[in-house]
Design a protein around this motif. Structure first.
Motif, PDB file in Angstrom:
ATOM      1  N   MET A  46       0.894  -1.198  -0.131  1.00 18.36           N
ATOM      2  CA  MET A  46       0.143  -0.061   0.057  1.00 18.36           C
ATOM      3  C   MET A  46       0.774   1.345   0.114  1.00 18.36           C
ATOM      4  SD  MET A  46      -3.087  -0.823   2.748  1.00 18.36           S
ATOM      5  CE  MET A  46      -4.412  -2.273   2.479  1.00 18.36           C
ATOM      6  N   SER A  47       0.350   2.168  -0.765  1.00 16.14           N
ATOM      7  CA  SER A  47       1.232   3.477  -0.888  1.00 16.14           C
ATOM      8  C   SER A  47       1.173   4.001   0.624  1.00 16.14           C
ATOM      9  CB  SER A  47       0.546   4.432  -1.777  1.00 16.14           C
ATOM     10  OG  SER A  47       0.894   5.710  -1.766  1.00 16.14           O
ATOM     11  N   THR A  48       2.042   4.690   1.094  1.00 11.31           N
ATOM     12  CA  THR A  48       2.222   5.623   2.239  1.00 11.31           C
ATOM     13  C   THR A  48       1.211   6.521   2.364  1.00 11.31           C
ATOM     14  OG1 THR A  48       4.486   4.916   2.490  1.00 11.31           O
ATOM     15  CG2 THR A  48       3.634   6.647   3.918  1.00 11.31           C
ATOM     16  N   TYR A  49       0.735   7.090   1.344  1.00  9.44           N
ATOM     17  CA  TYR A  49      -0.035   8.305   1.195  1.00  9.44           C
ATOM     18  C   TYR A  49      -1.258   7.892   0.402  1.00  9.44           C
ATOM     19  CZ  TYR A  49       4.022  10.493   3.047  1.00  9.44           C
ATOM     20  OH  TYR A  49       5.395  11.031   3.653  1.00  9.44           O
ATOM     21  N   MET A  50      -1.741   6.997   0.643  1.00  8.67           N
ATOM     22  CA  MET A  50      -3.019   6.386  -0.224  1.00  8.67           C
ATOM     23  C   MET A  50      -4.311   7.179  -0.041  1.00  8.67           C
ATOM     24  SD  MET A  50      -3.522   2.861   1.933  1.00  8.67           S
ATOM     25  CE  MET A  50      -4.543   2.115   0.644  1.00  8.67           C
ATOM     26  N   LEU A  51      -4.141   7.920   1.160  1.00  7.56           N
ATOM     27  CA  LEU A  51      -5.360   8.907   1.575  1.00  7.56           C
ATOM     28  C   LEU A  51      -4.934  10.236   1.350  1.00  7.56           C
ATOM     29  CD1 LEU A  51      -6.656   6.969   4.650  1.00  7.56           C
ATOM     30  CD2 LEU A  51      -7.595   6.867   2.309  1.00  7.56           C
ATOM     31  N   GLU A  52      -3.895  10.547   0.633  1.00 10.66           N
ATOM     32  CA  GLU A  52      -3.532  11.897   0.563  1.00 10.66           C
ATOM     33  C   GLU A  52      -4.855  12.604  -0.148  1.00 10.66           C
ATOM     34  OE1 GLU A  52      -1.314  15.130   0.953  1.00 10.66           O
ATOM     35  OE2 GLU A  52      -0.880  13.177   1.173  1.00 10.66           O
ATOM     36  N   GLY A  53      -4.973  14.032   0.285  1.00 12.79           N
ATOM     37  CA  GLY A  53      -6.146  14.809  -0.032  1.00 12.79           C
ATOM     38  C   GLY A  53      -7.544  14.506   0.446  1.00 12.79           C
ATOM     39  N   LYS A  54      -7.579  13.304   1.447  1.00 19.51           N
ATOM     40  CA  LYS A  54      -8.856  13.229   2.216  1.00 19.51           C
ATOM     41  C   LYS A  54      -8.827  13.572   3.602  1.00 19.51           C
ATOM     42  CE  LYS A  54      -9.823  10.142  -1.521  1.00 19.51           C
ATOM     43  NZ  LYS A  54     -11.083  10.534  -2.019  1.00 19.51           N
ATOM     44  N   VAL A  55     -10.209  13.779   3.967  1.00 21.58           N
ATOM     45  CA  VAL A  55     -10.537  14.395   5.109  1.00 21.58           C
ATOM     46  C   VAL A  55     -11.009  13.117   6.085  1.00 21.58           C
ATOM     47  CG1 VAL A  55     -11.529  16.025   6.762  1.00 21.58           C
ATOM     48  CG2 VAL A  55     -10.257  16.674   4.400  1.00 21.58           C
ATOM     49  N   GLU A 104      -4.407   7.703  14.186  1.00 27.16           N
ATOM     50  CA  GLU A 104      -2.861   7.752  13.468  1.00 27.16           C
ATOM     51  C   GLU A 104      -2.434   6.953  12.584  1.00 27.16           C
ATOM     52  OE1 GLU A 104      -0.610   6.123  17.183  1.00 27.16           O
ATOM     53  OE2 GLU A 104      -1.163   8.139  18.347  1.00 27.16           O
ATOM     54  N   ARG A 105      -3.280   5.869  12.264  1.00 24.45           N
ATOM     55  CA  ARG A 105      -2.999   5.275  10.840  1.00 24.45           C
ATOM     56  C   ARG A 105      -3.618   6.095   9.874  1.00 24.45           C
ATOM     57  NH1 ARG A 105      -2.534   0.147   8.099  1.00 24.45           N
ATOM     58  NH2 ARG A 105      -2.271   0.878   5.978  1.00 24.45           N
ATOM     59  N   LEU A 106      -4.688   6.452   9.992  1.00 24.61           N
ATOM     60  CA  LEU A 106      -5.215   7.326   8.706  1.00 24.61           C
ATOM     61  C   LEU A 106      -4.516   8.458   8.272  1.00 24.61           C
ATOM     62  CD1 LEU A 106      -9.219   7.259   9.424  1.00 24.61           C
ATOM     63  CD2 LEU A 106      -7.755   5.614   8.079  1.00 24.61           C
ATOM     64  N   ALA A 107      -3.910   9.232   9.394  1.00 24.37           N
ATOM     65  CA  ALA A 107      -2.922  10.292   9.299  1.00 24.37           C
ATOM     66  C   ALA A 107      -1.770   9.764   8.535  1.00 24.37           C
ATOM     67  CB  ALA A 107      -2.716  10.973  10.515  1.00 24.37           C
ATOM     68  N   ARG A 108      -1.308   8.721   9.099  1.00 25.12           N
ATOM     69  CA  ARG A 108       0.201   8.230   8.313  1.00 25.12           C
ATOM     70  C   ARG A 108      -0.252   7.795   6.565  1.00 25.12           C
ATOM     71  NH1 ARG A 108       0.469   4.941  12.973  1.00 25.12           N
ATOM     72  NH2 ARG A 108      -0.020   3.124  11.927  1.00 25.12           N
ATOM     73  N   ASP A 109      -1.525   7.491   6.452  1.00 31.37           N
ATOM     74  CA  ASP A 109      -1.888   7.375   5.026  1.00 31.37           C
ATOM     75  C   ASP A 109      -2.283   8.703   4.204  1.00 31.37           C
ATOM     76  OD1 ASP A 109      -1.572   4.390   5.390  1.00 31.37           O
ATOM     77  OD2 ASP A 109      -3.580   4.107   5.426  1.00 31.37           O
ATOM     78  N   GLY A 110      -1.936   9.645   5.028  1.00 29.04           N
ATOM     79  CA  GLY A 110      -2.240  10.924   4.326  1.00 29.04           C
ATOM     80  C   GLY A 110      -3.548  11.666   4.511  1.00 29.04           C
ATOM     81  N   GLY A 151       2.032  14.196   9.900  1.00 30.31           N
ATOM     82  CA  GLY A 151       0.664  14.183   9.553  1.00 30.31           C
ATOM     83  C   GLY A 151       0.132  15.410   9.949  1.00 30.31           C
ATOM     84  N   ARG A 152      -1.253  15.391   9.687  1.00 29.15           N
ATOM     85  CA  ARG A 152      -2.267  16.625   9.799  1.00 29.15           C
ATOM     86  C   ARG A 152      -3.425  16.051  10.728  1.00 29.15           C
ATOM     87  NH1 ARG A 152      -3.045  18.220   3.717  1.00 29.15           N
ATOM     88  NH2 ARG A 152      -3.029  16.067   3.822  1.00 29.15           N
ATOM     89  N   ALA A 153      -3.528  16.833  11.574  1.00 27.95           N
ATOM     90  CA  ALA A 153      -4.673  16.639  12.514  1.00 27.95           C
ATOM     91  C   ALA A 153      -5.331  17.518  13.390  1.00 27.95           C
ATOM     92  CB  ALA A 153      -4.593  15.370  13.367  1.00 27.95           C
ATOM     93  N   PHE A 154      -6.487  17.700  13.992  1.00 28.53           N
ATOM     94  CA  PHE A 154      -6.857  18.729  14.834  1.00 28.53           C
ATOM     95  C   PHE A 154      -7.991  17.906  15.773  1.00 28.53           C
ATOM     96  CE2 PHE A 154      -9.566  18.861  11.143  1.00 28.53           C
ATOM     97  CZ  PHE A 154     -10.924  19.304  11.412  1.00 28.53           C
ATOM     98  N   THR A 155      -8.336  18.679  16.890  1.00 29.97           N
ATOM     99  CA  THR A 155      -9.263  18.028  17.715  1.00 29.97           C
ATOM    100  C   THR A 155     -10.574  18.699  17.720  1.00 29.97           C
ATOM    101  OG1 THR A 155      -8.603  19.657  19.541  1.00 29.97           O
ATOM    102  CG2 THR A 155      -7.494  17.347  19.316  1.00 29.97           C
ATOM    103  N   ILE A 156     -11.583  17.797  18.077  1.00 25.86           N
ATOM    104  CA  ILE A 156     -13.037  18.393  18.420  1.00 25.86           C
ATOM    105  C   ILE A 156     -13.583  17.808  19.804  1.00 25.86           C
ATOM    106  CG2 ILE A 156     -15.230  18.266  17.467  1.00 25.86           C
ATOM    107  CD1 ILE A 156     -14.389  17.911  14.682  1.00 25.86           C
ATOM    108  N   GLN A 157     -14.034  18.812  20.687  1.00 24.12           N
ATOM    109  CA  GLN A 157     -14.509  18.150  21.813  1.00 24.12           C
ATOM    110  C   GLN A 157     -16.035  18.382  21.947  1.00 24.12           C
ATOM    111  OE1 GLN A 157     -12.684  20.014  25.340  1.00 24.12           O
ATOM    112  NE2 GLN A 157     -13.863  18.462  26.731  1.00 24.12           N
TER     113      GLN A 157
END
Length: 257
Positions: free
Chosen positions: A1-10, A26-32, A58-64
């Protein structure tokens, strides 16, 4: 699998601060993917997830948001809308992982109405309205992944209400797959078994007898790890799973076959 198979996805992962949710985020972020880590109470843990993701590039943010209350889904998406522009050029979402849930160990005779209402509110009503509120944000070709449980296929009277919520979640998944299929959106459930997470730590970790018993239930002979489930979720989120929908993916390691 590509490391960035989810690049451009949210992606949005509920219950993302600990356990399975943390591993999936963490896994989805590693995939882009850009990952919105939704949590209710454990702010420090959620911030730690964000730090780990960003440290790995990776890129991420929190929602409480507290789930299980009327209006919870609208509040969650309002918080998402307020932040997504800072992290992605695309408004909207591609992947929804309904992972947040609460357990309830109670048989029919001892189950209270309050306990019943709470477990259904968090485990069933919240995912239902999170998806409904997401429909105008969820892009065509998207993914809905509902983290259910192996108890949905097992008779466990001591967890009758909890098991019933997971059965309901699987039925919800089936109907979503049918309704959203014309848009290329897939919906699938994942059935974890016993996994070594914080939720199970009290009775499992450091207890050789409990670990041996839990391992004996799985055909593969060990206790599940969070990454075992995260990897299944990552597959379902990817284009590799484009032809899989309306299914329950058993990720119990072959429990009680």
């Amino acid at each position: 699998m590509s490391t960035y198979m989810l690049e451009g996805k949210v992606a949005l992962v509920t219950g993302g601060s600990r356990g399975l949710g943390r591993a999936i985020a963490e896994r989805l972020a590693r995939d882009g993917a850009v990952v919105a880590v939704a949590f209710a109470r454990h702010k420090a843990a959620a911030n730690e997830v964000i730090e780990r993701i960003r440290k790995d590039g990776g890129r991420a943010f929190t929602i409480q948001t507290e789930l299980g209350r009327h209006g919870d889904a609208a509040a969650l998406w309002a918080a998402f809308d307020a932040q997504i522009g800072q992290h992605s050029p695309h408004e909207g979402v591609d992947i929804i992982v309904n992972n947040a849930g609460i357990g309830l160990s109670s048989d029919l005779a001892s189950l209270t109405e309050e306990g019943f209402d709470e477990v259904f509110a968090v485990n069933v009503r919240a995912p239902f309205f999170i998806v409904r509120e997401a429909l105008k944000r969820l892009r065509d070709g998207g993914r809905i992944i509902n983290i259910s449980s192996g108890v949905a296929r097992l008779a466990m009277p001591e967890m009758i209400a909890y098991g019933s919520t997971k059965g309901a979640l699987d039925t919800f998944t089936l109907n979503l797959a049918k309704e959203l299929g014309p848009r290329g959106i897939t919906a699938n459930s994942v059935h974890p078994g016993i996994v070594d997470t914080d939720v199970n730590a009290g009775w499992l970790r450091g207890n050789a007898e409990a670990e041996a018993y839990a391992a004996s239930l799985a055909a593969l002979g060990r206790v599940g790890r969070p990454e075992d489930i995260a990897d299944v979720a990552a597959f379902l989120a990817s284009d590799d799973a484009r032809w899989v929908t309306g299914r329950v993916i058993d990720a119990t390691g072959g429990a009680r076959l």
